[in-house]
Design a protein around this motif. Structure first.
Motif, PDB file in Angstrom:
ATOM      1  N   UNK A  65      -4.912   9.019   9.664  1.00  0.00           N
ATOM      2  CA  UNK A  65      -5.560   7.713   9.789  1.00  0.00           C
ATOM      3  C   UNK A  65      -6.560   7.495   8.666  1.00  0.00           C
ATOM      4  N   UNK A  66      -7.411   8.484   8.425  1.00  0.00           N
ATOM      5  CA  UNK A  66      -8.420   8.323   7.369  1.00  0.00           C
ATOM      6  C   UNK A  66      -7.754   8.204   5.997  1.00  0.00           C
ATOM      7  N   UNK A  67      -6.669   8.947   5.782  1.00  0.00           N
ATOM      8  CA  UNK A  67      -5.944   8.835   4.513  1.00  0.00           C
ATOM      9  C   UNK A  67      -5.371   7.427   4.335  1.00  0.00           C
ATOM     10  N   UNK A  68      -4.840   6.874   5.423  1.00  0.00           N
ATOM     11  CA  UNK A  68      -4.296   5.513   5.367  1.00  0.00           C
ATOM     12  C   UNK A  68      -5.400   4.512   5.092  1.00  0.00           C
ATOM     13  N   UNK A  69      -6.519   4.668   5.789  1.00  0.00           N
ATOM     14  CA  UNK A  69      -7.645   3.759   5.572  1.00  0.00           C
ATOM     15  C   UNK A  69      -8.139   3.821   4.124  1.00  0.00           C
ATOM     16  N   UNK A  70      -8.230   5.030   3.585  1.00  0.00           N
ATOM     17  CA  UNK A  70      -8.662   5.171   2.191  1.00  0.00           C
ATOM     18  C   UNK A  70      -7.691   4.442   1.255  1.00  0.00           C
ATOM     19  N   UNK A 120       0.885  -1.175   0.000  1.00  0.00           N
ATOM     20  CA  UNK A 120       0.000   0.000   0.000  1.00  0.00           C
ATOM     21  C   UNK A 120       0.916   1.215   0.000  1.00  0.00           C
ATOM     22  N   UNK A 121       0.948   1.888  -1.136  1.00  0.00           N
ATOM     23  CA  UNK A 121       1.905   2.979  -1.318  1.00  0.00           C
ATOM     24  C   UNK A 121       3.329   2.451  -1.081  1.00  0.00           C
ATOM     25  N   UNK A 122       4.013   2.909  -0.023  1.00  0.00           N
ATOM     26  CA  UNK A 122       5.410   2.498   0.155  1.00  0.00           C
ATOM     27  C   UNK A 122       5.615   1.585   1.358  1.00  0.00           C
ATOM     28  N   UNK A 123       4.547   0.892   1.788  1.00  0.00           N
ATOM     29  CA  UNK A 123       4.668  -0.023   2.914  1.00  0.00           C
ATOM     30  C   UNK A 123       3.779  -1.243   2.687  1.00  0.00           C
ATOM     31  N   UNK A 124       4.003  -2.287   3.481  1.00  0.00           N
ATOM     32  CA  UNK A 124       3.169  -3.476   3.334  1.00  0.00           C
ATOM     33  C   UNK A 124       1.790  -3.202   3.901  1.00  0.00           C
ATOM     34  N   UNK A 125       0.830  -4.009   3.479  1.00  0.00           N
ATOM     35  CA  UNK A 125      -0.537  -3.868   3.982  1.00  0.00           C
ATOM     36  C   UNK A 125      -0.573  -4.052   5.496  1.00  0.00           C
ATOM     37  N   UNK A 126       0.216  -4.993   6.006  1.00  0.00           N
ATOM     38  CA  UNK A 126       0.254  -5.243   7.449  1.00  0.00           C
ATOM     39  C   UNK A 126       0.723  -3.996   8.206  1.00  0.00           C
ATOM     40  N   UNK A 127       1.761  -3.349   7.697  1.00  0.00           N
ATOM     41  CA  UNK A 127       2.263  -2.130   8.340  1.00  0.00           C
ATOM     42  C   UNK A 127       1.231  -1.011   8.274  1.00  0.00           C
ATOM     43  N   UNK A 178      -5.762   1.864   2.038  1.00  0.00           N
ATOM     44  CA  UNK A 178      -5.933   0.422   2.254  1.00  0.00           C
ATOM     45  C   UNK A 178      -7.162  -0.080   1.510  1.00  0.00           C
ATOM     46  N   UNK A 179      -8.264   0.633   1.671  1.00  0.00           N
ATOM     47  CA  UNK A 179      -9.525   0.243   1.025  1.00  0.00           C
ATOM     48  C   UNK A 179      -9.362   0.205  -0.491  1.00  0.00           C
ATOM     49  N   UNK A 180      -8.729   1.244  -1.037  1.00  0.00           N
ATOM     50  CA  UNK A 180      -8.534   1.314  -2.485  1.00  0.00           C
ATOM     51  C   UNK A 180      -7.635   0.183  -2.978  1.00  0.00           C
ATOM     52  N   UNK A 181      -6.603  -0.154  -2.176  1.00  0.00           N
ATOM     53  CA  UNK A 181      -5.671  -1.218  -2.599  1.00  0.00           C
ATOM     54  C   UNK A 181      -6.349  -2.582  -2.587  1.00  0.00           C
TER      55      UNK A 181
END
Length: 208
Positions: A187-192, A145-152, A194-197
């Protein structure tokens, strides 16, 4: 009981005599071989929603005259779930800022009540992401997700939610307002993201 799967009548030899749940499980086992899954049912023309599902499934199958089963691919199910999650997240973004304003104004009762509503939505989003990953068999250590793993990526919203919980339990309303004002945007930006990925991954896996 007449059984229809995606509007097509099932062979009359399928005449379940156990519970409706047993009948649906048998249908699920059959459609699973085609890469599809049961995503909804109707009993005698009535859509069974999530609230009534448990009690309905306990009924004896022969008491239902007609059972309609709707199936879909797991990829399509995940796509829909992520669309709903994104919409729910959008609806809480402005709410979280308003909650921070209420806390600053000293209207803690209203703020805590509204925050409870948001927390339930955020929990639902977290669960939708987790279930979608499970359905798709996603390796959270490998999907980026962008420059990190989904888990991170998933860990960061979780950490902030724990901070919110701790601030609530400590009744530290100043800290709570600060978290919502200055940290929750990330947080919301990260969630968005994750959801998009996950949605994109589901689309990539969708059978032709």
């Amino acid at each position: 009981m007449e059984v229809y799967i995606d509007e097509k009548k099932v062979d009359d030899e399928f005449s379940p005599d156990g519970t409706l749940e047993e009948a649906v499980r048998e249908i699920q086992a059959n459609v699973h071989q085609t890469g599809r899954m049961v995503i909804g049912i109707k009993c005698d023309g009535r859509v069974v929603d999530s609230v009534d599902m448990i009690e309905t499934l306990k009924k004896a199958a022969p008491t239902i005259n007609r059972l309609d089963v709707l199936t879909g691919t797991k990829e399509a199910l995940v796509t829909d779930a992520m669309d709903q999650a994104a919409t729910s997240l959008d609806e809480t973004e402005s709410a979280s800022q308003r909650i921070a304003e209420l806390l600053v104004e000293g209207k803690t009762n209203d703020a805590v009540k509204n925050l409870g509503d948001c927390l339930r939505v955020w929990q639902q989003i977290h669960e939708a992401i987790a279930k979608s990953m499970e359905l798709l068999g996603v390796d959270a250590d490998k999907l980026m997700v962008r420059d990190e793993t989904l888990l991170e990526a998933i860990c960061r919203p979780k950490d902030v939610l724990l901070q919110i919980r701790d601030a609530l339990q400590a009744k530290d309303h100043v800290l709570l307002a600060d978290i919502l004002q200055y940290e929750f945007g990330d947080v919301t930006n990260t969630w968005h993201a994750i959801i998009a990925r996950i949605r994109q991954h589901a689309e990539d896996q969708q059978p032709d």
